[in-house]
Design a protein around this motif. Structure first.
Motif, PDB file in Angstrom:
ATOM      1  N   ALA A  79       0.855  -1.188   0.000  1.00  0.00           N
ATOM      2  CA  ALA A  79       0.000   0.000   0.000  1.00  0.00           C
ATOM      3  C   ALA A  79       0.887   1.233   0.000  1.00  0.00           C
ATOM      4  CB  ALA A  79      -0.918   0.005   1.216  1.00  0.00           C
ATOM      5  N   ALA A  80       0.431   2.272  -0.702  1.00  0.00           N
ATOM      6  CA  ALA A  80       1.221   3.505  -0.802  1.00  0.00           C
ATOM      7  C   ALA A  80       0.299   4.719  -0.833  1.00  0.00           C
ATOM      8  CB  ALA A  80       2.090   3.481  -2.056  1.00  0.00           C
ATOM      9  N   LEU A  81       0.801   5.808  -0.269  1.00  0.00           N
ATOM     10  CA  LEU A  81       0.023   7.035  -0.146  1.00  0.00           C
ATOM     11  C   LEU A  81       0.904   8.250  -0.403  1.00  0.00           C
ATOM     12  CD1 LEU A  81      -2.560   8.570   0.885  1.00  0.00           C
ATOM     13  CD2 LEU A  81      -1.532   8.424   3.156  1.00  0.00           C
ATOM     14  N   PRO A  82       0.535   9.099  -1.376  1.00  0.00           N
ATOM     15  CA  PRO A  82       1.273  10.352  -1.543  1.00  0.00           C
ATOM     16  C   PRO A  82       0.979  11.291  -0.370  1.00  0.00           C
ATOM     17  CG  PRO A  82      -0.040   9.857  -3.501  1.00  0.00           C
ATOM     18  CD  PRO A  82      -0.472   8.922  -2.419  1.00  0.00           C
ATOM     19  N   ILE A  83       2.032  11.863   0.159  1.00  0.00           N
ATOM     20  CA  ILE A  83       1.920  12.768   1.307  1.00  0.00           C
ATOM     21  C   ILE A  83       2.681  14.052   1.009  1.00  0.00           C
ATOM     22  CG2 ILE A  83       2.775  13.123   3.674  1.00  0.00           C
ATOM     23  CD1 ILE A  83       0.406  11.404   3.838  1.00  0.00           C
ATOM     24  N   LEU A  84       2.075  15.170   1.393  1.00  0.00           N
ATOM     25  CA  LEU A  84       2.768  16.456   1.367  1.00  0.00           C
ATOM     26  C   LEU A  84       3.092  16.838   2.799  1.00  0.00           C
ATOM     27  CD1 LEU A  84       0.733  18.610  -1.173  1.00  0.00           C
ATOM     28  CD2 LEU A  84       3.029  17.685  -1.463  1.00  0.00           C
ATOM     29  N   PRO A  85       4.302  17.321   3.055  1.00  0.00           N
ATOM     30  CA  PRO A  85       4.618  17.777   4.409  1.00  0.00           C
ATOM     31  C   PRO A  85       3.723  18.949   4.794  1.00  0.00           C
ATOM     32  CG  PRO A  85       6.557  17.867   2.961  1.00  0.00           C
ATOM     33  CD  PRO A  85       5.392  17.499   2.123  1.00  0.00           C
ATOM     34  N   VAL A  86       3.399  19.034   6.057  1.00  0.00           N
ATOM     35  CA  VAL A  86       2.592  20.137   6.572  1.00  0.00           C
ATOM     36  C   VAL A  86       3.543  21.229   7.042  1.00  0.00           C
ATOM     37  CG1 VAL A  86       0.962  20.803   8.374  1.00  0.00           C
ATOM     38  CG2 VAL A  86       0.722  18.602   7.234  1.00  0.00           C
ATOM     39  N   THR A  87       3.285  22.457   6.620  1.00  0.00           N
ATOM     40  CA  THR A  87       4.161  23.569   7.011  1.00  0.00           C
ATOM     41  C   THR A  87       3.512  24.470   8.050  1.00  0.00           C
ATOM     42  OG1 THR A  87       3.365  24.868   5.137  1.00  0.00           O
ATOM     43  CG2 THR A  87       5.376  23.586   4.803  1.00  0.00           C
ATOM     44  N   ASP A  88       2.203  24.407   8.176  1.00  0.00           N
ATOM     45  CA  ASP A  88       1.512  25.221   9.188  1.00  0.00           C
ATOM     46  C   ASP A  88       1.681  24.600  10.567  1.00  0.00           C
ATOM     47  OD1 ASP A  88       0.452  27.016   7.317  1.00  0.00           O
ATOM     48  OD2 ASP A  88      -1.297  25.748   6.969  1.00  0.00           O
ATOM     49  N   GLN A 111      -2.893  12.675  -0.230  1.00  0.00           N
ATOM     50  CA  GLN A 111      -3.388  12.921  -1.574  1.00  0.00           C
ATOM     51  C   GLN A 111      -3.853  11.603  -2.182  1.00  0.00           C
ATOM     52  OE1 GLN A 111       0.052  14.750  -3.576  1.00  0.00           O
ATOM     53  NE2 GLN A 111      -1.014  16.710  -3.425  1.00  0.00           N
ATOM     54  N   THR A 112      -4.368  11.698  -3.378  1.00  0.00           N
ATOM     55  CA  THR A 112      -4.609  10.516  -4.193  1.00  0.00           C
ATOM     56  C   THR A 112      -3.801  10.695  -5.470  1.00  0.00           C
ATOM     57  OG1 THR A 112      -6.560  11.437  -5.327  1.00  0.00           O
ATOM     58  CG2 THR A 112      -6.951  10.202  -3.290  1.00  0.00           C
ATOM     59  N   PRO A 113      -3.438   9.606  -6.139  1.00  0.00           N
ATOM     60  CA  PRO A 113      -3.994   8.275  -5.992  1.00  0.00           C
ATOM     61  C   PRO A 113      -3.393   7.548  -4.787  1.00  0.00           C
ATOM     62  CG  PRO A 113      -2.263   8.215  -7.635  1.00  0.00           C
ATOM     63  CD  PRO A 113      -2.421   9.645  -7.216  1.00  0.00           C
ATOM     64  N   GLN A 114      -4.229   6.739  -4.174  1.00  0.00           N
ATOM     65  CA  GLN A 114      -3.753   5.830  -3.155  1.00  0.00           C
ATOM     66  C   GLN A 114      -3.604   4.482  -3.852  1.00  0.00           C
ATOM     67  OE1 GLN A 114      -6.454   6.080   0.184  1.00  0.00           O
ATOM     68  NE2 GLN A 114      -5.999   8.247   0.485  1.00  0.00           N
ATOM     69  N   GLY A 115      -2.498   3.828  -3.608  1.00  0.00           N
ATOM     70  CA  GLY A 115      -2.206   2.591  -4.324  1.00  0.00           C
ATOM     71  C   GLY A 115      -2.179   1.387  -3.407  1.00  0.00           C
ATOM     72  N   PHE A 116      -2.638   0.252  -3.945  1.00  0.00           N
ATOM     73  CA  PHE A 116      -2.732  -0.970  -3.157  1.00  0.00           C
ATOM     74  C   PHE A 116      -2.506  -2.186  -4.050  1.00  0.00           C
ATOM     75  CE2 PHE A 116      -5.705   2.213  -1.748  1.00  0.00           C
ATOM     76  CZ  PHE A 116      -5.441   2.330  -0.402  1.00  0.00           C
ATOM     77  N   ARG A 117      -1.937  -3.219  -3.464  1.00  0.00           N
ATOM     78  CA  ARG A 117      -2.038  -4.506  -4.124  1.00  0.00           C
ATOM     79  C   ARG A 117      -3.522  -4.852  -4.091  1.00  0.00           C
ATOM     80  NH1 ARG A 117       2.514  -7.115  -0.833  1.00  0.00           N
ATOM     81  NH2 ARG A 117       4.351  -6.276  -1.860  1.00  0.00           N
ATOM     82  N   ARG A 118      -4.007  -5.322  -5.191  1.00  0.00           N
ATOM     83  CA  ARG A 118      -5.450  -5.577  -5.317  1.00  0.00           C
ATOM     84  C   ARG A 118      -5.962  -6.497  -4.206  1.00  0.00           C
ATOM     85  NH1 ARG A 118      -8.736  -9.427  -7.685  1.00  0.00           N
ATOM     86  NH2 ARG A 118     -10.715  -8.626  -8.525  1.00  0.00           N
ATOM     87  N   ASP A 119      -5.245  -7.586  -3.942  1.00  0.00           N
ATOM     88  CA  ASP A 119      -5.692  -8.531  -2.918  1.00  0.00           C
ATOM     89  C   ASP A 119      -5.744  -7.892  -1.535  1.00  0.00           C
ATOM     90  OD1 ASP A 119      -2.886  -8.393  -2.849  1.00  0.00           O
ATOM     91  OD2 ASP A 119      -2.644 -10.506  -2.329  1.00  0.00           O
ATOM     92  N   ASP A 135     -10.846   7.810   3.549  1.00  0.00           N
ATOM     93  CA  ASP A 135     -10.017   7.313   2.452  1.00  0.00           C
ATOM     94  C   ASP A 135      -9.758   5.824   2.631  1.00  0.00           C
ATOM     95  OD1 ASP A 135      -7.869   7.032   4.269  1.00  0.00           O
ATOM     96  OD2 ASP A 135      -6.598   8.482   3.258  1.00  0.00           O
ATOM     97  N   ASP A 136      -9.237   5.204   1.597  1.00  0.00           N
ATOM     98  CA  ASP A 136      -9.052   3.749   1.602  1.00  0.00           C
ATOM     99  C   ASP A 136      -7.888   3.305   2.467  1.00  0.00           C
ATOM    100  OD1 ASP A 136     -11.161   3.229  -0.463  1.00  0.00           O
ATOM    101  OD2 ASP A 136      -9.874   4.629  -1.520  1.00  0.00           O
ATOM    102  N   VAL A 137      -6.913   4.172   2.641  1.00  0.00           N
ATOM    103  CA  VAL A 137      -5.778   3.847   3.511  1.00  0.00           C
ATOM    104  C   VAL A 137      -6.258   3.524   4.925  1.00  0.00           C
ATOM    105  CG1 VAL A 137      -3.791   4.909   4.662  1.00  0.00           C
ATOM    106  CG2 VAL A 137      -3.984   5.008   2.184  1.00  0.00           C
ATOM    107  N   GLN A 138      -7.304   4.210   5.384  1.00  0.00           N
ATOM    108  CA  GLN A 138      -7.822   3.954   6.732  1.00  0.00           C
ATOM    109  C   GLN A 138      -8.266   2.502   6.896  1.00  0.00           C
ATOM    110  OE1 GLN A 138     -10.433   7.565   6.541  1.00  0.00           O
ATOM    111  NE2 GLN A 138      -9.998   7.588   8.729  1.00  0.00           N
ATOM    112  N   LEU A 139      -8.783   1.901   5.853  1.00  0.00           N
ATOM    113  CA  LEU A 139      -9.205   0.500   5.939  1.00  0.00           C
ATOM    114  C   LEU A 139      -8.003  -0.413   6.142  1.00  0.00           C
ATOM    115  CD1 LEU A 139     -11.892   0.450   3.101  1.00  0.00           C
ATOM    116  CD2 LEU A 139     -12.276   0.626   5.570  1.00  0.00           C
ATOM    117  N   VAL A 140      -6.931  -0.126   5.418  1.00  0.00           N
ATOM    118  CA  VAL A 140      -5.704  -0.915   5.579  1.00  0.00           C
ATOM    119  C   VAL A 140      -5.133  -0.693   6.984  1.00  0.00           C
ATOM    120  CG1 VAL A 140      -3.342  -1.258   4.729  1.00  0.00           C
ATOM    121  CG2 VAL A 140      -5.221  -0.956   3.109  1.00  0.00           C
TER     122      VAL A 140
END
Length: 169
Positions: A79-88, A111-119, A135-140
């Motif tokens: 599973a993978a998730l694009p993240i931007l650093p928070v500056t505030d 951000q999206t896209p969020q990526g996953f192995r299908r299984d 978001d789907d990452v929360q399920l993982v």
């Protein structure tokens, strides 16, 4: 990850007859909640697909580089998730008062896209899909899975407010 094998577009039911597929493999009706829509699309993916990317139409400025980075990390780590650093400086607020300051070096904007192995994504939906998530990452996460971070792209911003749309122009 060398190529995209299928694109499944999930839209509100009333849009189904209006979509004119070009590179789109299938058009699927969305659900009541975001996760219901993703589940509907996930059900239509080919069993041969190793990696699934979930991307929101509200982020129309996605780059090929971000797609490939997310797909490669998902293939390698699950599973993978694009993240931007928070500056505030971020504050946890309760009942109109600041409770605490959060350590911004440990916080990122998803951000999206969020990526996953299908299984893995199918298993996450089967085990946790009834729980409301944003978001789907929360399920993982809920099933104890790890999600690899990839560098987000500030140009991949979300169109939510009128100000976002002005910025997009």
């Amino acid at each position: 990850i060398s190529s995209v094998h299928e694109i499944i577009l999930v839209v509100p039911p009333e849009w189904l007859s209006k979509v004119r597929p070009s590179k789109i493999t299938k058009v699927v009706s969305g659900g009541e909640r975001r996760q219901d829509s993703v589940w509907n699309g996930l059900q239509e993916t080919s069993p041969q697909s190793e990696v699934v990317l979930v991307h929101d139409a509200a982020r129309p400025f996605i780059s090929r580089k971000l797609i490939l980075a997310t797909a490669k990390a998902a293939q390698r780590y699950g599973a993978a998730l694009p993240i931007l650093p928070v500056t505030d400086t971020l504050k946890l607020v309760e009942r109109g008062s600041v409770r605490e300051t959060l350590p911004r070096e440990r916080i990122g904007a998803a951000q999206t896209p969020q990526g996953f192995r299908r299984d893995l994504l199918l298993e996450a939906y089967r085990r946790c899909g009834g729980v409301d998530v944003t978001d789907d990452v929360q399920l993982v996460e809920r099933m104890g899975g790890k999600v690899r971070i990839v560098q987000g792209d500030p140009r991949n911003f979300k169109l939510t407010t009128p100000e976002d749309f002005r910025r997009a122009e």
